[in-house]
Scaffold this active site. Structure first.
Site, PDB file in Angstrom:
ATOM      1  N   ASP A  11      -7.686  -2.353  14.437  1.00 52.08           N
ATOM      2  CA  ASP A  11      -9.085  -2.574  14.023  1.00 52.08           C
ATOM      3  C   ASP A  11      -9.212  -3.812  13.119  1.00 52.08           C
ATOM      4  O   ASP A  11     -10.275  -4.071  12.567  1.00 52.08           O
ATOM      5  CB  ASP A  11      -9.640  -1.332  13.301  1.00 52.08           C
ATOM      6  N   ASP A  61       0.812  -1.219   0.000  1.00 49.46           N
ATOM      7  CA  ASP A  61       0.000   0.000   0.000  1.00 49.46           C
ATOM      8  C   ASP A  61       0.844   1.267   0.000  1.00 49.46           C
ATOM      9  O   ASP A  61       2.068   1.217   0.182  1.00 49.46           O
ATOM     10  CB  ASP A  61      -0.966  -0.005   1.202  1.00 49.46           C
ATOM     11  N   GLU A  68      -9.809  -1.596   5.513  1.00 51.07           N
ATOM     12  CA  GLU A  68     -10.403  -1.264   6.806  1.00 51.07           C
ATOM     13  C   GLU A  68     -11.677  -2.080   7.028  1.00 51.07           C
ATOM     14  O   GLU A  68     -12.221  -2.672   6.079  1.00 51.07           O
ATOM     15  CB  GLU A  68     -10.738   0.237   6.829  1.00 51.07           C
ATOM     16  N   HIS A  98      -7.407  -4.322  10.336  1.00 49.13           N
ATOM     17  CA  HIS A  98      -7.110  -4.113   8.911  1.00 49.13           C
ATOM     18  C   HIS A  98      -5.849  -4.864   8.483  1.00 49.13           C
ATOM     19  O   HIS A  98      -4.942  -5.090   9.285  1.00 49.13           O
ATOM     20  CB  HIS A  98      -7.037  -2.617   8.541  1.00 49.13           C
TER      21      HIS A  98
END
Ligand code: F6R
Length: 247
Positions: free
Chosen positions: A136, A67, A143, A138
């Site tokens: 979280d 990413d 996400e 991810h």
């Protein structure tokens, strides 16, 4: 799933680096999918060390990173391109034209993402994908709520991710709010996946991802379905696992 519990961050890094080394030795022209962030820094240090000792050769290796922030070019010190150069690539003999990171400087998401998927395809897919995990759940920048069937795409970052990544920027306001990321589909198509996690902040989400229901609410939970997943955790990140897995 193969679960390996290490007793420290250093031990986790060494064990994960061993698995990456094995991949490079078994297939010198392999395609590595690499990750940024605090967790893999020790892995890269260890690989650099073995490279310097003559035990590893990256001359034929290709790296395709997960990413990149939208809006940050190569020269930006917080770009993932820059991170990879500083923490890994400038210390080993990987060829510059074998390094791929989504082009954060290009605002044309459709072109960036289409071309990135083509790069992955052209190289025959990813042999080994290294992943960290966000608090979280991810993976990459996928996400919670991300569709499992996406290839590379542009995402809006969650507030919790912006907060977690603020440590690398002058202030929270400086953290880009969008990123290009390989999708869950791309990650799941990797031949092997190596997930690493370290520290107490990751303990609860690691348990949820590996032993909870498979749901887009916890993107990493899809990894339970991967046919060749190895997870390396340090002692703290494995703290919430069912007892039989930590013994
Ligand atoms: C990084 C990436 C992210 C990180 C995750 C954990 O390329 O894709 O998913 O792996 O945010 O980051 P750290 O390791 O800093 O806790």
């Amino acid at each position: 799933m193969k679960l390996i519990c290490a007793n420290s961050y250093q031990d986790m890094s060494r064990k994960a680096a061993n698995l990456i080394s094995a991949q490079v030795i078994m297939k010198p022209n392999c395609v590595l999918g690499l990750a940024t962030g605090g967790t893999p820094e020790g892995v890269y240090k260890q690989l650099i060390d073995w490279y310097r000792k003559g035990d590893l050769d990256f001359d034929q290796v290709t790296s395709i990173n997960l990413d990149e922030y939208v809006g940050l070019g190569h020269e930006h010190e917080q770009s993932y391109w820059y991170f990879m150069q500083k923490h890994f690539f400038e210390h080993i003999n990987i060829r510059p034209d074998h390094i791929f990171v989504p082009d954060g400087a290009n605002p044309d998401a459709e072109t960036v993402c289409r071309e990135y998927d083509q790069i992955i395809q052209r190289h025959g897919g990813i042999d080994l994908q290294l992943l960290g995990i966000g608090v979280d759940g991810h993976i990459g920048f996928n996400e919670p709520g991300a569709a499992f069937e996406l290839g590379t795409h542009r995402v809006r970052l969650q507030q919790s991710t912006i907060k977690a990544n603020q440590r690398y920027f002058a202030s929270e306001a400086d953290v880009p709010v969008e990123a290009y990321t390989m999708g869950i589909k791309t990650i799941m198509q990797a031949h092997k996946v190596l997930l690493i996690a370290s520290g107490p902040a990751k303990a609860a989400i690691v348990r949820e991802a590996l032993f909870g229901p498979v749901t887009p609410r916890v993107p990493a939970s899809i990894l339970q379905m991967h046919p060749d997943l190895t997870v390396v955790l340090d002692h703290e990140a494995s703290a919430c696992l069912p007892a039989e897995f930590t013994a």
